[in-house]
Design a protein around this motif. Structure first.
Motif, PDB file in Angstrom:
ATOM      1  N   LEU A 171      -0.406  -6.648  -7.688  1.00  0.00           N
ATOM      2  CA  LEU A 171       1.046  -6.728  -7.532  1.00  0.00           C
ATOM      3  C   LEU A 171       1.764  -6.383  -8.831  1.00  0.00           C
ATOM      4  O   LEU A 171       2.728  -5.617  -8.833  1.00  0.00           O
ATOM      5  CB  LEU A 171       1.440  -8.130  -7.064  1.00  0.00           C
ATOM      6  CG  LEU A 171       2.936  -8.438  -7.025  1.00  0.00           C
ATOM      7  CD1 LEU A 171       3.654  -7.512  -6.046  1.00  0.00           C
ATOM      8  CD2 LEU A 171       3.166  -9.904  -6.657  1.00  0.00           C
ATOM      9  N   PHE A 172       1.272  -6.938  -9.943  1.00  0.00           N
ATOM     10  CA  PHE A 172       1.975  -6.699 -11.200  1.00  0.00           C
ATOM     11  C   PHE A 172       1.631  -5.332 -11.807  1.00  0.00           C
ATOM     12  O   PHE A 172       2.352  -4.851 -12.678  1.00  0.00           O
ATOM     13  CB  PHE A 172       1.717  -7.844 -12.169  1.00  0.00           C
ATOM     14  CG  PHE A 172       2.508  -9.066 -11.810  1.00  0.00           C
ATOM     15  CD1 PHE A 172       3.844  -9.169 -12.180  1.00  0.00           C
ATOM     16  CD2 PHE A 172       1.949 -10.074 -11.049  1.00  0.00           C
ATOM     17  CE1 PHE A 172       4.585 -10.277 -11.825  1.00  0.00           C
ATOM     18  CE2 PHE A 172       2.687 -11.185 -10.677  1.00  0.00           C
ATOM     19  CZ  PHE A 172       4.015 -11.288 -11.067  1.00  0.00           C
ATOM     20  N   SER A 173       0.572  -4.709 -11.330  1.00  0.00           N
ATOM     21  CA  SER A 173       0.362  -3.295 -11.651  1.00  0.00           C
ATOM     22  C   SER A 173       1.492  -2.467 -11.046  1.00  0.00           C
ATOM     23  O   SER A 173       2.107  -1.634 -11.715  1.00  0.00           O
ATOM     24  CB  SER A 173      -0.980  -2.820 -11.101  1.00  0.00           C
ATOM     25  OG  SER A 173      -1.083  -1.399 -11.160  1.00  0.00           O
ATOM     26  N   ALA A 174       1.778  -2.724  -9.777  1.00  0.00           N
ATOM     27  CA  ALA A 174       2.886  -2.023  -9.115  1.00  0.00           C
ATOM     28  C   ALA A 174       4.215  -2.320  -9.792  1.00  0.00           C
ATOM     29  O   ALA A 174       5.067  -1.445  -9.936  1.00  0.00           O
ATOM     30  CB  ALA A 174       2.944  -2.419  -7.643  1.00  0.00           C
ATOM     31  N   THR A 175       4.393  -3.564 -10.221  1.00  0.00           N
ATOM     32  CA  THR A 175       5.625  -3.945 -10.910  1.00  0.00           C
ATOM     33  C   THR A 175       5.774  -3.200 -12.226  1.00  0.00           C
ATOM     34  O   THR A 175       6.852  -2.687 -12.545  1.00  0.00           O
ATOM     35  CB  THR A 175       5.630  -5.467 -11.179  1.00  0.00           C
ATOM     36  OG1 THR A 175       5.438  -6.172  -9.949  1.00  0.00           O
ATOM     37  CG2 THR A 175       6.934  -5.899 -11.807  1.00  0.00           C
ATOM     38  N   ALA A 176       4.691  -3.129 -13.005  1.00  0.00           N
ATOM     39  CA  ALA A 176       4.743  -2.417 -14.289  1.00  0.00           C
ATOM     40  C   ALA A 176       5.049  -0.943 -14.078  1.00  0.00           C
ATOM     41  O   ALA A 176       5.864  -0.351 -14.798  1.00  0.00           O
ATOM     42  CB  ALA A 176       3.420  -2.586 -15.030  1.00  0.00           C
ATOM     43  N   TYR A 177       4.402  -0.318 -13.092  1.00  0.00           N
ATOM     44  CA  TYR A 177       4.683   1.086 -12.798  1.00  0.00           C
ATOM     45  C   TYR A 177       6.148   1.282 -12.410  1.00  0.00           C
ATOM     46  O   TYR A 177       6.805   2.236 -12.826  1.00  0.00           O
ATOM     47  CB  TYR A 177       3.792   1.570 -11.652  1.00  0.00           C
ATOM     48  CG  TYR A 177       2.375   1.915 -12.033  1.00  0.00           C
ATOM     49  CD1 TYR A 177       2.082   2.598 -13.217  1.00  0.00           C
ATOM     50  CD2 TYR A 177       1.311   1.581 -11.201  1.00  0.00           C
ATOM     51  CE1 TYR A 177       0.781   2.920 -13.555  1.00  0.00           C
ATOM     52  CE2 TYR A 177       0.002   1.895 -11.534  1.00  0.00           C
ATOM     53  CZ  TYR A 177      -0.258   2.567 -12.710  1.00  0.00           C
ATOM     54  OH  TYR A 177      -1.544   2.884 -13.042  1.00  0.00           O
ATOM     55  N   SER A 178       6.664   0.367 -11.597  1.00  0.00           N
ATOM     56  CA  SER A 178       8.057   0.457 -11.155  1.00  0.00           C
ATOM     57  C   SER A 178       9.008   0.357 -12.339  1.00  0.00           C
ATOM     58  O   SER A 178       9.958   1.137 -12.462  1.00  0.00           O
ATOM     59  CB  SER A 178       8.352  -0.647 -10.140  1.00  0.00           C
ATOM     60  OG  SER A 178       9.707  -0.622  -9.727  1.00  0.00           O
ATOM     61  N   PHE A 179       8.769  -0.601 -13.224  1.00  0.00           N
ATOM     62  CA  PHE A 179       9.611  -0.768 -14.404  1.00  0.00           C
ATOM     63  C   PHE A 179       9.536   0.455 -15.318  1.00  0.00           C
ATOM     64  O   PHE A 179      10.508   0.810 -15.978  1.00  0.00           O
ATOM     65  CB  PHE A 179       9.198  -2.013 -15.179  1.00  0.00           C
ATOM     66  CG  PHE A 179       9.564  -3.312 -14.508  1.00  0.00           C
ATOM     67  CD1 PHE A 179      10.483  -3.352 -13.471  1.00  0.00           C
ATOM     68  CD2 PHE A 179       8.986  -4.515 -14.924  1.00  0.00           C
ATOM     69  CE1 PHE A 179      10.820  -4.553 -12.855  1.00  0.00           C
ATOM     70  CE2 PHE A 179       9.324  -5.716 -14.322  1.00  0.00           C
ATOM     71  CZ  PHE A 179      10.240  -5.732 -13.278  1.00  0.00           C
ATOM     72  N   ALA A 180       8.367   1.101 -15.383  1.00  0.00           N
ATOM     73  CA  ALA A 180       8.184   2.265 -16.257  1.00  0.00           C
ATOM     74  C   ALA A 180       8.778   3.540 -15.668  1.00  0.00           C
ATOM     75  O   ALA A 180       8.844   4.553 -16.351  1.00  0.00           O
ATOM     76  CB  ALA A 180       6.703   2.483 -16.540  1.00  0.00           C
ATOM     77  N   GLY A 181       9.212   3.483 -14.400  1.00  0.00           N
ATOM     78  CA  GLY A 181       9.818   4.657 -13.784  1.00  0.00           C
ATOM     79  C   GLY A 181       8.853   5.505 -12.987  1.00  0.00           C
ATOM     80  O   GLY A 181       9.053   6.705 -12.828  1.00  0.00           O
ATOM     81  N   TYR A 182       7.802   4.877 -12.447  1.00  0.00           N
ATOM     82  CA  TYR A 182       6.828   5.575 -11.611  1.00  0.00           C
ATOM     83  C   TYR A 182       6.809   4.955 -10.210  1.00  0.00           C
ATOM     84  O   TYR A 182       5.855   4.268  -9.839  1.00  0.00           O
ATOM     85  CB  TYR A 182       5.432   5.495 -12.219  1.00  0.00           C
ATOM     86  CG  TYR A 182       5.269   6.251 -13.512  1.00  0.00           C
ATOM     87  CD1 TYR A 182       5.004   7.614 -13.512  1.00  0.00           C
ATOM     88  CD2 TYR A 182       5.375   5.603 -14.735  1.00  0.00           C
ATOM     89  CE1 TYR A 182       4.848   8.309 -14.696  1.00  0.00           C
ATOM     90  CE2 TYR A 182       5.228   6.287 -15.923  1.00  0.00           C
ATOM     91  CZ  TYR A 182       4.961   7.647 -15.899  1.00  0.00           C
ATOM     92  OH  TYR A 182       4.812   8.336 -17.076  1.00  0.00           O
ATOM     93  N   PRO A 183       7.847   5.170  -9.401  1.00  0.00           N
ATOM     94  CA  PRO A 183       7.883   4.553  -8.068  1.00  0.00           C
ATOM     95  C   PRO A 183       6.762   5.039  -7.163  1.00  0.00           C
ATOM     96  O   PRO A 183       6.279   4.287  -6.312  1.00  0.00           O
ATOM     97  CB  PRO A 183       9.259   4.962  -7.522  1.00  0.00           C
ATOM     98  CG  PRO A 183       9.649   6.177  -8.314  1.00  0.00           C
ATOM     99  CD  PRO A 183       9.055   5.986  -9.674  1.00  0.00           C
TER     100      PRO A 183
END
Length: 460
Positions: free
Chosen positions: A91-103
């Motif tokens: 889940l927090f892998s997806a969160t980190a990617y989202s925050f970094a601008g990789y939807p």
């Protein structure tokens, strides 16, 4: 509610240290693990503590590492890895990617998530990252439902923020470490998404009524958040009808950009016929089927002219509904030679994969087509020149459409580096060792990373 920065920075390490400490195989290098986890975990909490939604390059790199580390670690199926299958890390892998601008990367990571091992608050976080996904494996929460309503124009954002504030207050009141982090991530994710919401930006970018966009968002024909590429197009007035030379790197959302350009033009009644020129039949067909899905059930015809050299196209002036034509350069040249009058009905041209001008076999045909259209069609008609990479945008713009263009070239390709190397398991240290090939070093071309458990995959 004010974020408790000190709490956020401390929570992750405390919890994950306990998990690693429970494994006797890992305790010999516990300090190394704590440092690596702290670096990855603190990247997420560092962003939570930032008031500014923008991410600088250093923090983006940290978030990228965190996303990849959290994505890889739960996949390592070894007895010594007590975090194999850890859904919190996924889940927090997806969160980190989202925050970094990789939807896109974020959505891929969440595909295998079942939610069985997540708390209710963590499930809400997964929902807001992938809101609008009809295939999500569990029933939407109230916040998930409100998010869908807000981003489709049916509810006010203030109601959603109130619900999220209650979620955060409840997590702090229960003093649940992971729920505190998850709840704060929910709010940050919603803030980040609302900043770039389609329903919020597109009416302004296109000078159109917001009501025109609600139907397409409700039926999920449009993504509820504009990616960086679409934001740049809006800032350069492409959705208002300006011609442009556009660099759209691979993976930046080209088809979504085409759909938004077409819709903006339709909602302004700017064309009776729009033509998309695709260099190959395969690309033509791909665009055709994508747009057929995007505009299904709407008052617009989507056509692809057959590749046979015969007169099979209609007199477009007699078509009552607007038409979008997807065609190859050769076929469009044939159409123009047969009856150029249909260009009078055309209010929008999009030239896809325009770098084919450099193609030794078909570049001449493409250049002849562009020159013909430049000669026959007024400069004021919107023309969009699209390529994945444009090394000389100013020169291209000076030639294309007599230079009457905006240049959109700020979008640089962003991708993870590809590396060549190998990994193995060190029985003495009980850790994975990683060796990366560095061609810049002649004396010692293999760079060794000891204790690099996060990138070790059994059998590599």
């Amino acid at each position: 509610m004010t974020t408790n920065n000190e709490v956020l920075r401390d929570i992750w390490v405390r919890l994950k240290e306990q998990e690693f400490a429970s494994s006797s195989d890992l305790t010999s290098n516990r300090e190394m693990w704590n440092k690596l986890l702290y670096y990855a975990l603190s990247s997420v909490t560092d962003y939570l503590c930032e008031d500014n939604l923008a991410v600088n390059q250093q923090l983006r790199s940290q978030l990228e590492f965190a996303g990849k580390f959290f994505e890889t670690l739960p996949q390592i199926n070894l007895d010594v890895n007590k975090l194999f299958g850890d859904e919190e890390l996924i889940l927090f892998s997806a969160t980190a990617y989202s925050f970094a601008g990789y939807p896109g990367a974020s959505a891929v990571v969440l595909k295998g998530l079942t939610g069985d091992k997540l708390s209710l608050t963590e499930r809400v976080l997964a929902e807001v990252i992938r809101y609008g996904d009809a295939n999500f494996p569990w029933e939407n929460s109230q916040i998930g439902l409100t998010t869908s309503l807000v981003f489709s124009g049916h509810e006010d954002i203030s109601i959603l923020y109130k619900q999220v504030d209650s979620l955060i207050e409840d997590a702090y009141r229960r003093d649940d470490d992971m729920d505190i982090i998850a709840a704060e991530c929910v709010k940050k994710t919603i803030r980040q998404c609302w900043e770039n919401a389609t329903i919020k930006l597109m009416p302004n970018f296109s000078d159109t009524d917001q009501q025109k966009w609600i139907s397409s968002l409700t039926t999920e024909k449009l993504h509820p958040v504009l990616w960086s590429a679409q934001q740049e197009l809006g800032k350069h007035n492409v959705f208002r009808g300006n011609s442009a030379v556009v660099q759209l790197p691979t993976g930046s959302g080209k088809t979504a950009s085409f759909s938004l350009i077409l819709r903006a033009s339709l909602y302004r009644d700017s064309f009776h016929v729009a033509i998309i020129v695709a260099p190959f039949k395969s690309i033509r067909d791909e665009i055709y089927w994508d747009l057929k899905l995007q505009f299904h059930g709407e008052e617009v015809d989507i056509n692809r002219i057959s590749t046979e050299l015969k007169v099979d196209f209609s007199d477009f002036s007699l078509i009552e509904r607007p038409a979008i034509i997807i065609v190859t350069p050769e076929k469009l040249l044939f159409m123009i030679r047969h009856n150029p009058n249909f260009l009078d009905e055309t209010g929008l041209f999009i030239f896809d994969e325009a770098h084919q001008l450099d193609n030794s076999e078909r570049g001449i045909t493409f250049e002849l087509l562009l020159s013909t259209i430049n000669f026959l069609v007024a400069d004021e008609i919107q023309k969009v020149f699209v390529s994945a990479v444009i090394g000389n945008p100013d020169e291209v713009s000076g030639w294309f459409n007599s230079g009457n263009n905006d240049i959109v070239s700020e979008l640089q390709p962003r991708k993870f580096e590809k590396v060549l190397g190998y990994s193995y398991w060190n029985n003495e240290t009980n850790h994975g060792e990683l060796l990366i090939w560095n061609k810049l070093q002649e004396t010692e071309p293999l760079v060794k990373f000891p204790y690099f458990f996060g990138l070790f995959v059994n059998g590599c």
